[in-house]
Write a protein that holds these residues in place. Structure first.
Motif, PDB file in Angstrom:
ATOM      1  N   GLN A   1     -11.766  -9.960   1.409  1.00  0.00           N
ATOM      2  CA  GLN A   1     -11.557  -8.720   0.623  1.00  0.00           C
ATOM      3  C   GLN A   1     -12.830  -7.902   0.453  1.00  0.00           C
ATOM      4  O   GLN A   1     -12.827  -6.706   0.686  1.00  0.00           O
ATOM      5  CB  GLN A   1     -10.921  -8.969  -0.761  1.00  0.00           C
ATOM      6  CG  GLN A   1      -9.680  -9.875  -0.770  1.00  0.00           C
ATOM      7  CD  GLN A   1      -8.485  -9.369   0.017  1.00  0.00           C
ATOM      8  OE1 GLN A   1      -8.568  -8.350   0.686  1.00  0.00           O
ATOM      9  NE2 GLN A   1      -7.380 -10.091  -0.022  1.00  0.00           N
TER      10      GLN A   1
ATOM     11  N   TYR B   1      -6.109  -5.234  -7.656  1.00  0.00           N
ATOM     12  CA  TYR B   1      -5.571  -4.142  -6.837  1.00  0.00           C
ATOM     13  C   TYR B   1      -4.124  -4.374  -6.419  1.00  0.00           C
ATOM     14  O   TYR B   1      -3.494  -3.517  -5.825  1.00  0.00           O
ATOM     15  CB  TYR B   1      -6.419  -3.989  -5.553  1.00  0.00           C
ATOM     16  CG  TYR B   1      -6.600  -5.319  -4.837  1.00  0.00           C
ATOM     17  CD1 TYR B   1      -5.618  -5.812  -4.002  1.00  0.00           C
ATOM     18  CD2 TYR B   1      -7.748  -6.093  -5.044  1.00  0.00           C
ATOM     19  CE1 TYR B   1      -5.768  -7.049  -3.387  1.00  0.00           C
ATOM     20  CE2 TYR B   1      -7.905  -7.320  -4.433  1.00  0.00           C
ATOM     21  CZ  TYR B   1      -6.892  -7.793  -3.608  1.00  0.00           C
ATOM     22  OH  TYR B   1      -7.029  -9.023  -3.011  1.00  0.00           O
TER      23      TYR B   1
ATOM     24  N   ASP C   1      -8.746 -10.765   5.677  1.00  0.00           N
ATOM     25  CA  ASP C   1      -8.322  -9.417   5.251  1.00  0.00           C
ATOM     26  C   ASP C   1      -9.487  -8.800   4.485  1.00  0.00           C
ATOM     27  O   ASP C   1     -10.151  -9.499   3.706  1.00  0.00           O
ATOM     28  CB  ASP C   1      -7.153  -9.467   4.251  1.00  0.00           C
ATOM     29  CG  ASP C   1      -5.866 -10.022   4.832  1.00  0.00           C
ATOM     30  OD1 ASP C   1      -5.767 -10.135   6.064  1.00  0.00           O
ATOM     31  OD2 ASP C   1      -4.966 -10.344   4.035  1.00  0.00           O
TER      32      ASP C   1
ATOM     33  N   SER D   1      -5.776   1.209  -1.620  1.00  0.00           N
ATOM     34  CA  SER D   1      -4.672   2.079  -2.003  1.00  0.00           C
ATOM     35  C   SER D   1      -4.257   1.741  -3.437  1.00  0.00           C
ATOM     36  O   SER D   1      -3.874   0.611  -3.716  1.00  0.00           O
ATOM     37  CB  SER D   1      -3.516   1.835  -1.020  1.00  0.00           C
ATOM     38  OG  SER D   1      -2.320   2.366  -1.493  1.00  0.00           O
TER      39      SER D   1
ATOM     40  N   ARG E   1     -11.120 -11.848  -7.839  1.00  0.00           N
ATOM     41  CA  ARG E   1     -10.880 -12.810  -6.757  1.00  0.00           C
ATOM     42  C   ARG E   1     -11.354 -14.228  -7.123  1.00  0.00           C
ATOM     43  O   ARG E   1     -11.031 -15.194  -6.449  1.00  0.00           O
ATOM     44  CB  ARG E   1     -11.567 -12.333  -5.470  1.00  0.00           C
ATOM     45  CG  ARG E   1     -10.886 -11.163  -4.813  1.00  0.00           C
ATOM     46  CD  ARG E   1      -9.508 -11.507  -4.314  1.00  0.00           C
ATOM     47  NE  ARG E   1      -9.526 -12.316  -3.094  1.00  0.00           N
ATOM     48  CZ  ARG E   1      -8.436 -12.736  -2.471  1.00  0.00           C
ATOM     49  NH1 ARG E   1      -7.245 -12.466  -2.957  1.00  0.00           N
ATOM     50  NH2 ARG E   1      -8.523 -13.460  -1.378  1.00  0.00           N
TER      51      ARG E   1
ATOM     52  N   ARG F   1       0.864  -1.185   0.000  1.00  0.00           N
ATOM     53  CA  ARG F   1       0.000   0.000   0.000  1.00  0.00           C
ATOM     54  C   ARG F   1       0.896   1.229   0.000  1.00  0.00           C
ATOM     55  O   ARG F   1       2.047   1.160   0.414  1.00  0.00           O
ATOM     56  CB  ARG F   1      -0.912   0.014   1.244  1.00  0.00           C
ATOM     57  CG  ARG F   1      -2.084  -0.949   1.158  1.00  0.00           C
ATOM     58  CD  ARG F   1      -2.770  -1.127   2.492  1.00  0.00           C
ATOM     59  NE  ARG F   1      -1.908  -1.837   3.410  1.00  0.00           N
ATOM     60  CZ  ARG F   1      -1.799  -3.160   3.488  1.00  0.00           C
ATOM     61  NH1 ARG F   1      -2.532  -3.920   2.711  1.00  0.00           N
ATOM     62  NH2 ARG F   1      -0.968  -3.737   4.332  1.00  0.00           N
TER      63      ARG F   1
ATOM     64  N   ARG G   1      -7.850   0.410   3.935  1.00  0.00           N
ATOM     65  CA  ARG G   1      -8.479   1.251   2.917  1.00  0.00           C
ATOM     66  C   ARG G   1      -7.788   0.918   1.593  1.00  0.00           C
ATOM     67  O   ARG G   1      -6.589   0.614   1.586  1.00  0.00           O
ATOM     68  CB  ARG G   1      -8.318   2.718   3.265  1.00  0.00           C
ATOM     69  CG  ARG G   1      -6.910   3.229   3.100  1.00  0.00           C
ATOM     70  CD  ARG G   1      -6.796   4.667   3.487  1.00  0.00           C
ATOM     71  NE  ARG G   1      -7.049   4.814   4.915  1.00  0.00           N
ATOM     72  CZ  ARG G   1      -7.118   5.972   5.543  1.00  0.00           C
ATOM     73  NH1 ARG G   1      -6.996   7.087   4.875  1.00  0.00           N
ATOM     74  NH2 ARG G   1      -7.320   6.043   6.828  1.00  0.00           N
TER      75      ARG G   1
ATOM     76  N   PRO H   1      -8.562 -14.531   3.406  1.00  0.00           N
ATOM     77  CA  PRO H   1      -8.974 -13.163   3.065  1.00  0.00           C
ATOM     78  C   PRO H   1     -10.259 -13.107   2.230  1.00  0.00           C
ATOM     79  O   PRO H   1     -10.363 -13.765   1.202  1.00  0.00           O
ATOM     80  CB  PRO H   1      -7.779 -12.627   2.274  1.00  0.00           C
ATOM     81  CG  PRO H   1      -6.623 -13.423   2.774  1.00  0.00           C
ATOM     82  CD  PRO H   1      -7.182 -14.799   2.998  1.00  0.00           C
TER      83      PRO H   1
ATOM     84  N   GLN I   1       2.026 -16.685  -0.661  1.00  0.00           N
ATOM     85  CA  GLN I   1       0.922 -15.755  -0.957  1.00  0.00           C
ATOM     86  C   GLN I   1      -0.379 -16.510  -1.127  1.00  0.00           C
ATOM     87  O   GLN I   1      -1.453 -15.986  -0.856  1.00  0.00           O
ATOM     88  CB  GLN I   1       1.213 -14.949  -2.225  1.00  0.00           C
ATOM     89  CG  GLN I   1       2.396 -14.010  -2.111  1.00  0.00           C
ATOM     90  CD  GLN I   1       2.191 -12.929  -1.082  1.00  0.00           C
ATOM     91  OE1 GLN I   1       1.091 -12.733  -0.576  1.00  0.00           O
ATOM     92  NE2 GLN I   1       3.253 -12.231  -0.738  1.00  0.00           N
TER      93      GLN I   1
HETATM   94  N1  SAH Z   1      -1.707 -13.249  -0.771  1.00  0.00           N
HETATM   95  C1  SAH Z   1      -2.514 -12.799   0.258  1.00  0.00           C
HETATM   96  C2  SAH Z   1      -2.099 -11.481   0.861  1.00  0.00           C
HETATM   97  C3  SAH Z   1      -1.545 -10.400   0.021  1.00  0.00           C
HETATM   98  S1  SAH Z   1      -1.191  -8.824   0.687  1.00  0.00           S
HETATM   99  C4  SAH Z   1      -3.958 -12.824  -0.228  1.00  0.00           C
HETATM  100  O1  SAH Z   1      -4.248 -13.105  -1.357  1.00  0.00           O
HETATM  101  O2  SAH Z   1      -4.831 -12.566   0.534  1.00  0.00           O
HETATM  102  C5  SAH Z   1      -2.101  -8.755   2.192  1.00  0.00           C
HETATM  103  C6  SAH Z   1      -3.374  -8.004   2.117  1.00  0.00           C
HETATM  104  O3  SAH Z   1      -3.149  -6.665   1.771  1.00  0.00           O
HETATM  105  C7  SAH Z   1      -4.379  -8.494   1.098  1.00  0.00           C
HETATM  106  O4  SAH Z   1      -5.094  -9.610   1.517  1.00  0.00           O
HETATM  107  C8  SAH Z   1      -5.256  -7.282   0.906  1.00  0.00           C
HETATM  108  O5  SAH Z   1      -6.327  -7.273   1.823  1.00  0.00           O
HETATM  109  C9  SAH Z   1      -4.319  -6.126   1.221  1.00  0.00           C
HETATM  110  N2  SAH Z   1      -3.989  -5.378   0.009  1.00  0.00           N
HETATM  111  C10 SAH Z   1      -3.272  -5.809  -1.059  1.00  0.00           C
HETATM  112  N3  SAH Z   1      -3.201  -4.833  -1.990  1.00  0.00           N
HETATM  113  C11 SAH Z   1      -3.890  -3.763  -1.505  1.00  0.00           C
HETATM  114  C12 SAH Z   1      -4.184  -2.452  -1.997  1.00  0.00           C
HETATM  115  N4  SAH Z   1      -3.773  -2.058  -3.190  1.00  0.00           N
HETATM  116  N5  SAH Z   1      -4.908  -1.621  -1.208  1.00  0.00           N
HETATM  117  C13 SAH Z   1      -5.328  -2.014   0.011  1.00  0.00           C
HETATM  118  N6  SAH Z   1      -5.092  -3.234   0.517  1.00  0.00           N
HETATM  119  C14 SAH Z   1      -4.377  -4.106  -0.222  1.00  0.00           C
END
Ligand code: SAH
Ligand code: SF4
Ligand code: F3S
Length: 430
Positions: A258, A159, A296, A330, A270, A52, A328, A256, A197
């Motif tokens: 999301q 994202y 997450d 990003s 997703r 982020r 939030r 997660p 991941q």
């Molecule tokens: N591989 C894992 C985690 C990746 S990064 C997965 O797929 O869930 C960890 C967390 O950061 C993600 O699960 C997501 O909720 C958050 N995240 C990743 N990119 C983001 C972005 N651009 N803005 C906000 N949150 C983000």
């Protein structure tokens, strides 16, 4: 040549923390020595995160403060995901950086250092490779450790920057993983978290994730085995059954969500729906009634309406996660979602705060339900009024006695302070 000293500062996720151990292991093997005080270090490594904007800004402002530390005899290295994303652009922001190195190039660190010490040149290497750091087994003196079983990601959630900075998914050989787990157990490690991941995508020769998990649980003497992160689209019954059938695998799933809106999930790429996710949670809870589930969530994804946000809230209230990391949205340059128009910052902020408030109430309720119940707790260290440890369900508990890290005790929860359960140790004859 006198021994050169290095200091590492790490930002970001467990994967990055584990990478810092790999860096330390590689440099120590090449004759460098790790120190805890940057003032006596010749080499300063900042292992960065870029998931982020906020994570990147923190790393950048930290690195900006190192201008005073740097001089002609000292080397500043920017490593990790932000290094991979910004590459040579970083030299404009941090003109005194000596080496910019991505997460897949750490085997070359010591030869790069030799070149830089001799020729005072700058090197940039952020090429993503097939690297899995097979054969690198950083030792650890603690009770808990991470073992990375795969690197990179090929899912391209719209994202997410991770596939761009860590390359495509690839898995480490199963035998190498087993060997590392055994080594760690031999040095006293009691809990290991397997990292990737999307661990469910693990695939090496004939081994898939549930087979690997089963093999580690049965072939090694590890007391607690955990794994992170499960992608809902790939977590199947086979893995749930392996967790159910092995006492040393903790019944905890980090899954997660999301978003709770099907339209947003689709825009996020997703590859599952809210109904599918709910069924998966039901399946886990049917098979393993005491399973804990964390998640997450991203709020304020571009075009998210108030109704769609409320679908997330409704799902959070129904599922009642044991823990949640809430972010939030990003925008990350290069990703597909970065092309969309962002929601106003004030809307995102309000939505996030409301979600956090709701989830905090759920966690408080869950903690209160622990009152009077007994849990097996693995002690990790000292706390202000006793010791600190974790239940199999990944919940931190304070116990009112001084115990040794690595002790396993039965704890009865007697009160809740803030969100933290406080327990007393049950004696054998109670
Ligand atoms: N591989 C894992 C985690 C990746 S990064 C997965 O797929 O869930 C960890 C967390 O950061 C993600 O699960 C997501 O909720 C958050 N995240 C990743 N990119 C983001 C972005 N651009 N803005 C906000 N949150 C983000
Ligand atoms: Fe990012 Fe999605 Fe891969 Fe997780 S699964 S690292 S969110 S692209
Ligand atoms: Fe981890 Fe941040 Fe990289 S979350 S994978 S260190 S971008």
């Amino acid at each position: 040549m006198t021994t050169k000293h290095f200091f590492i500062k790490t930002f970001g996720c467990q994967m990055n923390k584990n990478d810092s151990l790999i860096i330390a292991d590689l440099l120590s093997t090449s004759g460098y020595r790790q120190v805890n005080d940057p003032e006596i270090a010749d080499i300063f490594i900042v292992n960065t995160c870029t998931v982020r904007d906020h994570a990147e800004n923190r790393a950048l402002s930290y690195i900006s403060s190192l201008k005073k530390w740097h001089n002609d005899q000292r080397i500043l290295i920017i490593a990790g995901c932000m290094a991979a994303r910004l590459s040579s652009e970083l030299t404009k922001k941090i003109p005194y950086v000596d080496l910019i190195i991505g997460p897949d190039s750490y085997r070359k660190l010591s030869s790069y250092l030799n070149t830089i010490f001799q020729k005072q040149t700058r090197i940039i290497d952020v090429v993503s490779t097939e690297e899995t750091y097979c054969g690198i087994h950083p030792g650890i003196s603690g009770i808990t450790a991470y073992v990375s079983i795969m690197r990179g990601c090929s899912n391209f959630c719209s994202y997410c920057i991770v596939p761009y900075v860590r390359g495509r998914a690839r898995s480490r050989p199963a035998d190498d993983i087993i060997k590392e787990v055994k080594n760690l157990v031999n040095t006293g490690v009691k809990e290991i978290t397997l990292l990737g991941q999307n661990v469910n995508e693990y695939s090496y020769q004939d081994w898939n994730f549930s087979q690997l998990l089963n093999r580690i649980a049965r072939e090694t003497e590890i007391f607690n085995l955990r794994f992170l992160t499960s992608h809902p689209k790939d977590l199947g019954l086979q893995t749930i059954e392996v967790v159910k059938n092995n006492k040393n695998i903790c019944p905890w799933f980090h899954l997660p969500l999301q978003s709770g809106s099907n339209r947003i999930l689709k825009m996020m790429n997703r590859q599952y729906t809210r109904e599918y996710y709910q069924n998966l949670i039901q399946l886990i809870r049917k098979e393993i009634p005491d399973a804990t589930i964390s998640t997450d969530i991203i709020v304020g994804f571009p075009t998210e309406t108030e109704d769609e946000y409320n679908e997330t809230i409704e799902l959070v209230k129904t599922i009642k996660f044991d823990d949640a990391y809430m972010y939030r949205y990003s925008p990350r340059p290069k990703t597909r979602a970065a092309r969309y128009k962002n929601l106003p910052e004030s809307v995102i902020k309000k939505r996030l705060q409301n979600l956090i408030d709701i989830q905090n109430r759920i966690i408080r309720e869950k903690s209160e339900k622990m009152l009077g119940k007994k849990y097996e707790v693995l002690i990790e260290g000292l706390a202000r009024n006793g010791s600190r440890g974790k239940t199999k369900g990944n919940k931190y508990v304070i116990v009112n006695e001084s115990m040794m890290p690595g002790d396993i005790c039965e704890v009865e929860i007697i009160k809740i302070v803030g969100h933290t359960p406080i327990g007393r140790i049950k004696k054998q004859n109670e």
